[in-house]
Write a protein that holds these residues in place. Structure first.
Motif, short mmCIF file in Angstrom:
data_model
loop_
_atom_site.label_atom_id
_atom_site.label_comp_id
_atom_site.label_asym_id
_atom_site.label_seq_id
_atom_site.Cartn_x
_atom_site.Cartn_y
_atom_site.Cartn_z
N GLU A 10 0.83 -1.21 0.00
CA GLU A 10 0.00 0.00 0.00
C GLU A 10 0.86 1.26 0.00
O GLU A 10 0.57 2.22 -0.71
CB GLU A 10 -0.91 -0.02 1.23
CG GLU A 10 -1.89 1.15 1.28
CD GLU A 10 -2.85 1.05 2.45
OE1 GLU A 10 -3.27 2.10 2.97
OE2 GLU A 10 -3.17 -0.09 2.85
N LEU A 11 1.92 1.26 0.80
CA LEU A 11 2.80 2.44 0.89
C LEU A 11 3.59 2.64 -0.40
O LEU A 11 3.77 3.77 -0.86
CB LEU A 11 3.75 2.29 2.08
CG LEU A 11 3.10 2.39 3.46
CD1 LEU A 11 4.09 2.00 4.55
CD2 LEU A 11 2.60 3.82 3.70
N LEU A 12 4.05 1.55 -1.01
CA LEU A 12 4.83 1.67 -2.24
C LEU A 12 3.98 2.11 -3.42
O LEU A 12 4.41 2.92 -4.24
CB LEU A 12 5.52 0.34 -2.55
CG LEU A 12 6.63 -0.10 -1.59
CD1 LEU A 12 7.18 -1.46 -1.99
CD2 LEU A 12 7.75 0.93 -1.55
N VAL A 13 2.78 1.57 -3.51
CA VAL A 13 1.88 1.94 -4.60
C VAL A 13 1.52 3.42 -4.53
O VAL A 13 1.34 4.09 -5.55
CB VAL A 13 0.60 1.07 -4.57
CG1 VAL A 13 -0.45 1.62 -5.52
CG2 VAL A 13 0.94 -0.36 -4.96
N PRO A 16 4.90 6.12 -6.31
CA PRO A 16 5.45 5.46 -7.50
C PRO A 16 6.93 5.70 -7.73
O PRO A 16 7.62 4.85 -8.28
CB PRO A 16 4.60 6.03 -8.65
CG PRO A 16 3.97 7.26 -8.10
CD PRO A 16 3.78 7.00 -6.64
N PHE A 17 7.46 6.87 -7.32
CA PHE A 17 8.89 7.11 -7.49
C PHE A 17 9.68 6.11 -6.66
O PHE A 17 10.69 5.55 -7.10
CB PHE A 17 9.27 8.52 -7.05
CG PHE A 17 8.73 9.61 -7.93
CD1 PHE A 17 8.13 9.32 -9.15
CD2 PHE A 17 8.82 10.94 -7.56
CE1 PHE A 17 7.63 10.32 -9.97
CE2 PHE A 17 8.34 11.95 -8.37
CZ PHE A 17 7.73 11.64 -9.58
N LEU A 18 9.22 5.87 -5.46
CA LEU A 18 9.87 4.92 -4.56
C LEU A 18 9.75 3.51 -5.11
O LEU A 18 10.70 2.72 -5.08
CB LEU A 18 9.23 5.01 -3.17
CG LEU A 18 9.83 4.16 -2.06
CD1 LEU A 18 11.28 4.53 -1.84
CD2 LEU A 18 9.04 4.36 -0.76
N GLU A 19 8.58 3.19 -5.63
CA GLU A 19 8.33 1.87 -6.19
C GLU A 19 9.26 1.60 -7.37
O GLU A 19 9.81 0.51 -7.52
CB GLU A 19 6.87 1.74 -6.61
CG GLU A 19 6.50 0.34 -7.07
CD GLU A 19 5.04 0.26 -7.47
OE1 GLU A 19 4.41 -0.77 -7.21
OE2 GLU A 19 4.52 1.23 -8.06
N GLU A 20 9.45 2.62 -8.21
CA GLU A 20 10.31 2.44 -9.37
C GLU A 20 11.76 2.24 -8.95
O GLU A 20 12.47 1.40 -9.50
CB GLU A 20 10.22 3.65 -10.30
CG GLU A 20 11.09 3.48 -11.54
CD GLU A 20 10.89 4.59 -12.55
OE1 GLU A 20 11.52 4.52 -13.61
OE2 GLU A 20 10.13 5.53 -12.28
N GLU A 35 12.64 3.56 7.55
CA GLU A 35 11.71 4.65 7.28
C GLU A 35 10.25 4.18 7.40
O GLU A 35 9.37 4.97 7.78
CB GLU A 35 11.94 5.20 5.87
CG GLU A 35 13.19 6.04 5.72
CD GLU A 35 13.06 7.40 6.40
OE1 GLU A 35 11.96 7.97 6.37
OE2 GLU A 35 14.06 7.85 6.97
N LEU A 36 10.01 2.92 7.08
CA LEU A 36 8.63 2.41 7.06
C LEU A 36 8.15 1.87 8.40
O LEU A 36 6.97 1.53 8.54
CB LEU A 36 8.51 1.32 5.99
CG LEU A 36 8.75 1.76 4.54
CD1 LEU A 36 8.58 0.57 3.59
CD2 LEU A 36 7.81 2.88 4.14
N VAL A 37 9.05 1.77 9.37
CA VAL A 37 8.66 1.21 10.67
C VAL A 37 7.50 1.98 11.29
O VAL A 37 6.49 1.39 11.71
CB VAL A 37 9.87 1.19 11.65
CG1 VAL A 37 9.37 0.94 13.08
CG2 VAL A 37 10.86 0.11 11.25
N THR A 38 7.63 3.31 11.35
CA THR A 38 6.58 4.12 12.00
C THR A 38 5.24 4.04 11.28
O THR A 38 4.21 3.75 11.90
CB THR A 38 7.04 5.58 12.13
OG1 THR A 38 8.21 5.63 12.96
CG2 THR A 38 5.95 6.43 12.76
N PRO A 39 5.19 4.32 9.93
CA PRO A 39 3.87 4.26 9.27
C PRO A 39 3.23 2.88 9.32
O PRO A 39 2.01 2.77 9.50
CB PRO A 39 4.18 4.69 7.82
CG PRO A 39 5.65 4.51 7.66
CD PRO A 39 6.25 4.77 9.00
N ILE A 40 4.03 1.82 9.20
CA ILE A 40 3.45 0.48 9.23
C ILE A 40 2.97 0.13 10.64
O ILE A 40 1.92 -0.50 10.82
CB ILE A 40 4.46 -0.56 8.71
CG1 ILE A 40 4.67 -0.35 7.21
CG2 ILE A 40 3.96 -1.98 8.98
CD1 ILE A 40 5.66 -1.30 6.58
N SER A 41 3.71 0.56 11.65
CA SER A 41 3.28 0.34 13.04
C SER A 41 1.95 1.03 13.30
O SER A 41 1.07 0.50 13.98
CB SER A 41 4.34 0.85 14.02
OG SER A 41 5.55 0.11 13.91
#
Length: 218
Positions: A10-13, A16-20, A35-41
């Motif tokens: 969900e976060l990568l979609v 799109p710049f990050l996904e690429e 970097e994703l620890v906080t938003p996913i938590s």
């Protein structure tokens, strides 16, 4: 129940710049996981470990044609002529029962002058007219009984001829928007037809935007 893998996707979609960057293997998995620890938590409403996120990142399969499709690259390389028109104005009016009548008067006027740039877009609630600034007084006169929602002057249009079948190419518009965004170029308006694509930018950005679009073909 939502999983870490679902949160990562969900976060990568949504970025799109990050996904690429991830699809091209030019990103540090460990740093991204941190970097994703906080938003996913926050999404799971419980603590998550960096290692679990890294595992989900490595298992993630981004779209295969996010920019690497040979067909997409071929179409971008074969983009057609690029045309620039300056000294444009953008008028926005609220839709009404009489708006089309006002618009028809503009069309009658245009029949006698082929050198005027003109584009009309009708949305659900409002309509936009993009026209050469020399015609500003004419537009204001014939739309004086309509509710004007906005006007923007000192604009330029960059039009690109697209190859036939472009509507079947996934990611074509994304590649154009991505390059412009990376260069910090904001778009004031976008207009497209089946085989033509036009972006409207402020005059001070037109040279930079033209250079970016021209480099797409190289």
């Amino acid at each position: 129940m939502k999983t870490i893998s679902a949160c990562v996707e969900e976060l990568l979609v949504s970025q799109p710049f990050l996904e690429e960057a991830l699809s091209r293997n030019i990103i540090n998995y460990s740093a991204l996981a941190e970097e994703l620890v906080t938003p996913i938590s926050e999404m799971l409403k419980k603590p998550v470990k960096t290692g679990a996120i890294m595992m989900a990142l490595r298992r993630y399969n981004p779209p295969t044609d996010l920019g690497n499709s040979p067909r997409l690259k071929r179409v971008i390389k074969n983009l057609g002529d690029i045309t620039v028109r300056s000294n444009l104005s953008d008028f926005t009016f609220q839709n009404s029962n009489t708006l089309i009548n006002s618009h028809s008067k503009i069309l009658e006027h245009l029949n006698t002058n082929n050198n005027i740039f003109y584009a009309f877009t009708r949305g659900i609630l409002e309509s936009t007219i993009i026209i050469s600034s020399s015609q500003k007084a004419y537009v204001l006169e014939h739309f004086k009984n309509e509710k004007q929602l906005g006007v923007k002057e000192q604009l330029s249009a960059i039009s690109i001829s697209l190859p036939k079948g472009n509507s079947k190419i996934t990611g074509l518009y994304y590649q154009i928007f991505k390059r412009l965004a990376w260069e910090g170029i904001s778009l004031y308006e976008v207009v497209s037809t089946t085989n033509e694509f036009t972006v409207l930018v402020e005059d001070e950005l037109v040279d930079k935007a033209f250079s970016v679009i021209k480099r797409l073909k190289s």
